[in-house]
Design an enzyme around this catalytic site. Structure first.
Site, PDB file in Angstrom:
ATOM      1  N   GLU A 102       0.851  -1.199   0.000  1.00 22.01           N
ATOM      2  CA  GLU A 102       0.000   0.000   0.000  1.00 22.01           C
ATOM      3  C   GLU A 102       0.880   1.240   0.000  1.00 22.01           C
ATOM      4  O   GLU A 102       1.915   1.282   0.672  1.00 22.01           O
ATOM      5  CB  GLU A 102      -0.917  -0.017   1.224  1.00 22.01           C
ATOM      6  N   ASP A 104       0.277   5.397   0.503  1.00 25.98           N
ATOM      7  CA  ASP A 104      -0.796   6.255   1.023  1.00 25.98           C
ATOM      8  C   ASP A 104      -0.513   7.743   0.942  1.00 25.98           C
ATOM      9  O   ASP A 104       0.591   8.202   1.254  1.00 25.98           O
ATOM     10  CB  ASP A 104      -1.027   5.969   2.517  1.00 25.98           C
ATOM     11  N   GLU A 106      -2.918  10.484   3.025  1.00 26.49           N
ATOM     12  CA  GLU A 106      -4.098  10.737   3.848  1.00 26.49           C
ATOM     13  C   GLU A 106      -4.048  12.191   4.306  1.00 26.49           C
ATOM     14  O   GLU A 106      -3.001  12.678   4.735  1.00 26.49           O
ATOM     15  CB  GLU A 106      -4.148   9.799   5.061  1.00 26.49           C
ATOM     16  N   HIS A 119      -0.463  13.272   5.437  1.00 27.81           N
ATOM     17  CA  HIS A 119       0.061  12.070   6.109  1.00 27.81           C
ATOM     18  C   HIS A 119       0.378  11.036   5.033  1.00 27.81           C
ATOM     19  O   HIS A 119      -0.489  10.671   4.240  1.00 27.81           O
ATOM     20  CB  HIS A 119      -1.006  11.555   7.073  1.00 27.81           C
ATOM     21  N   THR A 120       1.629  10.574   4.983  1.00 24.30           N
ATOM     22  CA  THR A 120       2.021   9.564   4.002  1.00 24.30           C
ATOM     23  C   THR A 120       2.483   8.310   4.729  1.00 24.30           C
ATOM     24  O   THR A 120       3.004   8.368   5.844  1.00 24.30           O
ATOM     25  CB  THR A 120       3.152  10.070   3.090  1.00 24.30           C
ATOM     26  N   ASN A 121       2.303   7.166   4.079  1.00 28.04           N
ATOM     27  CA  ASN A 121       2.716   5.897   4.672  1.00 28.04           C
ATOM     28  C   ASN A 121       2.957   4.891   3.552  1.00 28.04           C
ATOM     29  O   ASN A 121       2.514   5.079   2.410  1.00 28.04           O
ATOM     30  CB  ASN A 121       1.657   5.377   5.648  1.00 28.04           C
ATOM     31  N   ASN A 129       3.962   1.269   9.339  1.00 31.13           N
ATOM     32  CA  ASN A 129       4.734   2.016  10.332  1.00 31.13           C
ATOM     33  C   ASN A 129       5.846   2.845   9.697  1.00 31.13           C
ATOM     34  O   ASN A 129       6.926   3.017  10.280  1.00 31.13           O
ATOM     35  CB  ASN A 129       5.324   1.081  11.391  1.00 31.13           C
ATOM     36  N   ARG A 130       5.577   3.368   8.507  1.00 29.13           N
ATOM     37  CA  ARG A 130       6.571   4.202   7.814  1.00 29.13           C
ATOM     38  C   ARG A 130       5.972   5.585   7.549  1.00 29.13           C
ATOM     39  O   ARG A 130       6.035   6.106   6.436  1.00 29.13           O
ATOM     40  CB  ARG A 130       6.995   3.529   6.510  1.00 29.13           C
TER      41      ARG A 130
END
Length: 293
Positions: A102, A104, A106, A119-121, A129-130
């Site tokens: 995934e 992301d 957000e 917010h990125t992941n 958890n990145r």
């Protein structure tokens, strides 16, 4: 009741959009389907415009009909104006299953007068958890802005209006998982996250301000469509002109892009998991010790 509500929302959306003229190339009717909250959604203009709505009954979301492996995924988004505390507008690509991949974006809403948080992941083989977070350097509710996920066999780049804000390099050779074997769909949604999204859940949604509306235009997936004769090797090939994302020019950031990203990170970054030693008890993820560029 539901039909009359959607008519009212549609009228409000059309009225607010009538003053803005943005060229559109995407078509939400053809490319996407609603995966929840269809009664809280509006598509109009022949499929060129989309609004996702959150009220105290439901949020809403879409997903692409097709899956992709590598490419450049972009969307123009105009976020919820005013007091958006507790709301999250999400835009991401994801595979399925417990070991999913995934990537992301957000957008975490805030009380009036306070900035949104970008917010990125990243998840690779089910492990996330990145997180990295940024304040926008513009008002994301005043106009549409381009949010792009550029994903190829060498790196993932998150871009905002063409400026790279984050990069994740493929370091599989030293044991760092990288999403390069599972096709992904594109998703977007708006939902109630007031248990964590704004000041750790201290600021709740003010339902008196509902409906909360996120608006979309110009969805473009210039990517390798999965299915048929598509293969991992075919989608990763840099010998095919159509696979522009895999060309050597996109294997690394240019010097200009490095400078742009440094500017964004120096001035607007507010959280980096690679600097959160307390969270990981000093045992930092391996990628945090690798050169970013």
């Amino acid at each position: 009741m539901a039909e009359s509500y959607i008519v009212v929302v549609f009228a409000l959306v059309i009225a607010s959009m009538a003053l803005v003229a943005v060229p559109v190339n995407g078509n939400f009717y053809k490319s996407t389907t609603f995966n929840w909250g269809a009664n809280n959604s509006v598509i109009w203009g022949g499929g060129d415009n989309l609004a996702l709505v959150l009220n105290n009954v439901s949020g809403s979301g879409i997903q692409t009909k097709k899956q992709f492996l590598f490419g450049s995924i972009q969307m123009l988004i105009k976020l919820v104006p005013g007091n958006s505390a507790g709301t999250v507008t999400a835009y991401y690509v994801s595979s399925v299953g417990s070991r999913h991949d995934e990537i992301d974006f957000e957008f975490l809403g805030n009380v009036s007068g306070q900035p949104y948080i970008i917010h990125t992941n990243l998840f690779a083989q089910g492990v996330g958890n990145r997180e990295q977070q940024f304040y926008p350097w513009f008002d994301p509710t005043a106009d549409f802005h381009n949010y792009t996920i550029h994903w190829n066999p060498s790196q993932i780049v998150w871009l905002v209006d063409g400026l790279p804000i984050r990069v994740f390099r493929n370091e599989e050779s030293i044991g760092i998982p990288y999403p390069n074997a599972q096709p992904m769909r594109v998703y977007s949604s708006i939902w109630n996250a007031d248990n964590w999204a704004t000041r750790g859940g201290l600021e709740k949604i003010d339902w008196n301000r509902a409906p909360f509306v996120a608006r979309y235009r110009q969805f473009r997936a210039r990517a390798c469509k999965w299915g048929g004769f598509a293969s991992i090797a075919g989608c990763a090939s840099n010998t095919t002109r159509a696979n522009f994302w895999a060309s050597p020019a996109y294997a690394r950031l240019s010097d200009a892009q490095v400078g742009q990203m440094i500017w964004v990170r120096n001035n607007y970054m507010i959280y980096d998991y690679c600097k959160d030693t307390k969270r990981f008890n000093g045992q930092m993820p391996l990628e945090c010790s690798q050169p970013m560029f």
